[in-house]
Design an enzyme around this catalytic site. Structure first.
Site, PDB file in Angstrom:
ATOM      1  N   HIS A 127      67.259 -24.951   7.443  1.00  0.00           N
ATOM      2  CA  HIS A 127      67.456 -24.846   8.892  1.00  0.00           C
ATOM      3  C   HIS A 127      66.907 -26.043   9.653  1.00  0.00           C
ATOM      4  CE1 HIS A 127      68.941 -20.644   9.087  1.00  0.00           C
ATOM      5  NE2 HIS A 127      68.414 -20.615   7.880  1.00  0.00           N
TER       6      HIS A 127
ATOM      7  N   ASP B 288      65.300 -31.794  15.803  1.00  0.00           N
ATOM      8  CA  ASP B 288      65.559 -30.362  15.629  1.00  0.00           C
ATOM      9  C   ASP B 288      66.714 -30.193  14.643  1.00  0.00           C
ATOM     10  OD1 ASP B 288      65.312 -27.632  16.215  1.00  0.00           O
ATOM     11  OD2 ASP B 288      65.235 -27.987  18.370  1.00  0.00           O
TER      12      ASP B 288
HETATM   13  C1  GDG Z   1      64.893 -23.200  13.352  1.00  0.00           C
HETATM   14  C2  GDG Z   1      65.180 -24.698  13.525  1.00  0.00           C
HETATM   15  C3  GDG Z   1      67.541 -24.119  14.132  1.00  0.00           C
HETATM   16  C4  GDG Z   1      62.920 -18.391  22.305  1.00  0.00           C
HETATM   17  N1  GDG Z   1      62.183 -17.836  23.294  1.00  0.00           N
HETATM   18  C5  GDG Z   1      62.643 -16.587  23.443  1.00  0.00           C
HETATM   19  C6  GDG Z   1      63.667 -16.374  22.528  1.00  0.00           C
HETATM   20  N2  GDG Z   1      63.808 -17.490  21.839  1.00  0.00           N
HETATM   21  C7  GDG Z   1      64.855 -17.671  20.830  1.00  0.00           C
HETATM   22  C8  GDG Z   1      65.964 -18.525  21.396  1.00  0.00           C
HETATM   23  C9  GDG Z   1      66.635 -19.019  20.136  1.00  0.00           C
HETATM   24  C10 GDG Z   1      65.474 -19.062  19.148  1.00  0.00           C
HETATM   25  O1  GDG Z   1      64.388 -18.322  19.704  1.00  0.00           O
HETATM   26  C11 GDG Z   1      64.988 -20.463  18.901  1.00  0.00           C
HETATM   27  O2  GDG Z   1      65.939 -21.110  18.152  1.00  0.00           O
HETATM   28  P1  GDG Z   1      65.909 -22.687  17.902  1.00  0.00           P
HETATM   29  O3  GDG Z   1      67.189 -23.055  17.288  1.00  0.00           O
HETATM   30  O4  GDG Z   1      65.599 -23.367  19.174  1.00  0.00           O
HETATM   31  O5  GDG Z   1      64.671 -23.001  17.032  1.00  0.00           O
HETATM   32  P2  GDG Z   1      63.639 -22.673  15.848  1.00  0.00           P
HETATM   33  O6  GDG Z   1      62.904 -21.410  16.106  1.00  0.00           O
HETATM   34  O7  GDG Z   1      62.813 -23.893  15.771  1.00  0.00           O
HETATM   35  O8  GDG Z   1      64.514 -22.474  14.518  1.00  0.00           O
HETATM   36  C12 GDG Z   1      66.294 -24.912  14.544  1.00  0.00           C
HETATM   37  C13 GDG Z   1      67.178 -22.671  13.866  1.00  0.00           C
HETATM   38  O9  GDG Z   1      66.130 -22.564  12.893  1.00  0.00           O
HETATM   39  C14 GDG Z   1      68.386 -21.908  13.305  1.00  0.00           C
HETATM   40  O10 GDG Z   1      68.899 -22.547  12.175  1.00  0.00           O
HETATM   41  O11 GDG Z   1      68.466 -24.172  15.207  1.00  0.00           O
HETATM   42  O12 GDG Z   1      66.619 -26.294  14.606  1.00  0.00           O
HETATM   43  O13 GDG Z   1      64.006 -25.381  13.949  1.00  0.00           O
HETATM   44  O14 GDG Z   1      67.585 -18.096  19.670  1.00  0.00           O
HETATM   45  O15 GDG Z   1      66.757 -17.727  22.220  1.00  0.00           O
HETATM   46  N3  GDG Z   1      64.351 -15.227  22.417  1.00  0.00           N
HETATM   47  C15 GDG Z   1      64.009 -14.216  23.266  1.00  0.00           C
HETATM   48  N4  GDG Z   1      63.021 -14.364  24.180  1.00  0.00           N
HETATM   49  C16 GDG Z   1      62.317 -15.515  24.311  1.00  0.00           C
HETATM   50  O16 GDG Z   1      61.444 -15.637  25.163  1.00  0.00           O
HETATM   51  N5  GDG Z   1      64.663 -13.059  23.181  1.00  0.00           N
END
Ligand code: GDG
Length: 466
Positions: A157, A365
């Site tokens: 990821h 990212d």
């Molecule tokens: C890894 C990789 C890759 C955040 N705050 C709240 C909340 N979130 C949710 C967002 C989003 C998720 O968390 C974060 O997703 P990301 O893609 O930004 O990042 P990582 O956690 O770093 O994940 C990344 C991912 O894996 C998938 O392959 O994209 O690059 O680092 O969905 O919405 N959700 C809720 N409340 C919050 O306050 N409900």
């Protein structure tokens, strides 16, 4: 259709996550499991005095979750240690934050063995096994060592680092060799796959065949690009739910006509929050006439709080947001609302929809799902503008966003001006191009892409056997 066995570090029991603060990965994996039926295995997040390998099973429709507890030492060395103090910073190009400790190596190997010992009796012939992320790179090899002949895939990821950086990991060779136990290895973007291929060709004497096949040490894998998507239809629906409407109303009422610039990120140094605040500050100082007409809402739920780099970034951002607010705020205006807590998914969708601009500006990212969620949540008749870092994996698919170099405060400040003054027709044109790919390349597309490659890989190998 074959049953799916998903193995990841953490497991989200379906019932617990419904409508709650589920991360993007949890939502994605649940969608895949619901479509195929199957088992999701991983760590419960709990610790136990002595590892027992006892599994807690929970069924929800076609999905069974199976979790184990780990010892405190496992959590320290495997999760906080090798995964989050070594691999995470290194794979995000932050060698300055990378720690190398032999105990981390051995804890990582031990937990991967424990996962394998415990999950092996649960795997049935014909199951497709799908292992996720940097916590579990050697798991495929451990499963093979225990006689698992099923098709096994691995998806990373996060980014794959350039070879020069990878070489700074003392156990780099062993780690990469273990990836060759899989049938298919998936990356988010062509850039990360290129870096992986470069390592295999230049450091392992490997060779490249047709159709993404890479051979090294007598073993062949198929390496593919499979950019993860979101559950777009569900998210679009969430954006017009009552919870979303209520959240949007709350935002409008408290904004009193000001434009909202939103950021939503786990509190992590890879997300570029410090640089984002500085970019926003540059925007405020360079555009005094716009002060008081906008405000930024940064939602940043804390994560990995046991790791010191995360404690430091939290203190740093508290200080920086306080300084900027102290300098620019007025009696009736605060430029940054900085919130260290998570919101339920529906509310989050409403907040995205209320925002005229989203700042998604990670320094590096793997993908970044927030960029896609923001687009999915917009009002088609009056969409907001996505400002996206060039260094997010999502940039490869989202060229119609306003792309920025997150290290440059000036570029970020200019991008904010561009976004705030963008005419509605251009906003609609860009949004339509973005939503088109977010809809087409959603989480179901991603699962199909990966699982089709995994099914095909096995068929081809059998067909080629002597
Ligand atoms: C890894 C990789 C890759 C955040 N705050 C709240 C909340 N979130 C949710 C967002 C989003 C998720 O968390 C974060 O997703 P990301 O893609 O930004 O990042 P990582 O956690 O770093 O994940 C990344 C991912 O894996 C998938 O392959 O994209 O690059 O680092 O969905 O919405 N959700 C809720 N409340 C919050 O306050 N409900």
């Amino acid at each position: 259709m074959s049953r799916l066995v998903v193995i990841s570090n953490r497991v989200q029991p379906p019932a617990k996550g419904a409508g709650g603060n589920q991360g993007g990965l949890a939502v994605a994996l649940l969608a895949a499991l619901r479509a195929n039926g199957g088992l999701w295995f991983g760590w419960s997040g709990e610790t136990t005095e002595c590892f027992t390998g006892e599994i807690d099973f929970q069924r929800d429709g076609r999905v069974v979750t199976a979790t184990i507890d780990l010892e405190r030492q496992d959590v320290d060395e495997y999760y906080n240690g090798f995964a989050n103090k070594t691999l995470w910073p290194l794979f995000h190009y932050r060698i300055d934050l990378t720690e190398f400790e032999r105990e981390f190596d051995s804890g990582y190997a031990r937990v991967n063995r424990r996962f394998a010992d415990t999950v092996v009796p649960q795997v049935e012939p014909g199951d497709l096994v799908w292992v996720h992320d940097y916590h579990l790179i050697p798991l495929g090899q451990e499963l093979r060592d225990r006689g698992i002949a099923n098709r096994i895939g691995f998806f990373l990821h996060i980014p794959w680092p350039p070879t020069g950086l990878m070489l700074s990991l003392p156990s780099h060779r062993k780690l990469v060799e273990s990836l060759f136990a899989y049938d298919v290895v998936g990356f988010q973007t062509a850039d990360w796959l290129d870096s992986f291929r470069d390592y295999v060709l230049t450091q392992m004497g490997g060779s490249e065949g047709a159709d993404g096949r890479l051979t090294a040490g007598g073993r062949t894998i198929r390496a593919i690009v499979a950019p993860i998507g979101i559950e777009t239809a569900g998210f679009e629906e969430a954006a017009t739910s009552d919870a979303a409407r209520f959240a949007r109303e709350r935002m409008y009422m408290s904004a009193t006509g000001r434009s909202l610039i939103v950021g939503v990120d786990r509190l992590d140094y890879s997300k570029g929050l410090r640089e984002r605040f500085l970019g926003y500050e540059r925007f405020l100082s360079g555009n005094p006439e716009r002060q008081g007409l906008v405000y930024m809402l940064q939602i940043a739920p804390p994560s990995r709080e046991k790791v010191s780099a995360y404690q430091e970034i939290r203190a740093d951002l508290d200080e920086l947001s306080g300084r900027i607010n102290g300098e620019y705020a007025d009696i009736d205006w605060v430029p940054i609302r900085y919130v260290n807590k998570g919101y339920p998914r529906g509310e989050l969708a409403g907040i995205y929809r209320a925002a005229r601009v989203a700042l998604v500006t990670p320094l590096r990212d793997g993908m970044n799902l927030v960029a896609k969620e923001y687009v999915a949540a917009q009002d088609p008749a009056d969409p907001g503008v996505l400002i996206l870092s060039r260094f997010a994996g999502a940039a490869a698919q989202m060229q119609e966003a306003v792309l920025v170099n997150p290290y440059s405060a000036e570029e970020m400040a200019d991008a904010i001006v561009t976004a705030l003054s963008m005419p509605r027709a251009e906003r609609i044109r860009r949004w339509e191009a973005l939503i088109d790919s977010v809809r087409r390349e959603d989480v179901h597309w991603w699962c199909d892409l990966f699982l089709t490659a995994l099914r095909d890989a096995a068929v081809k190998e059998k067909a080629c056997a002597p």
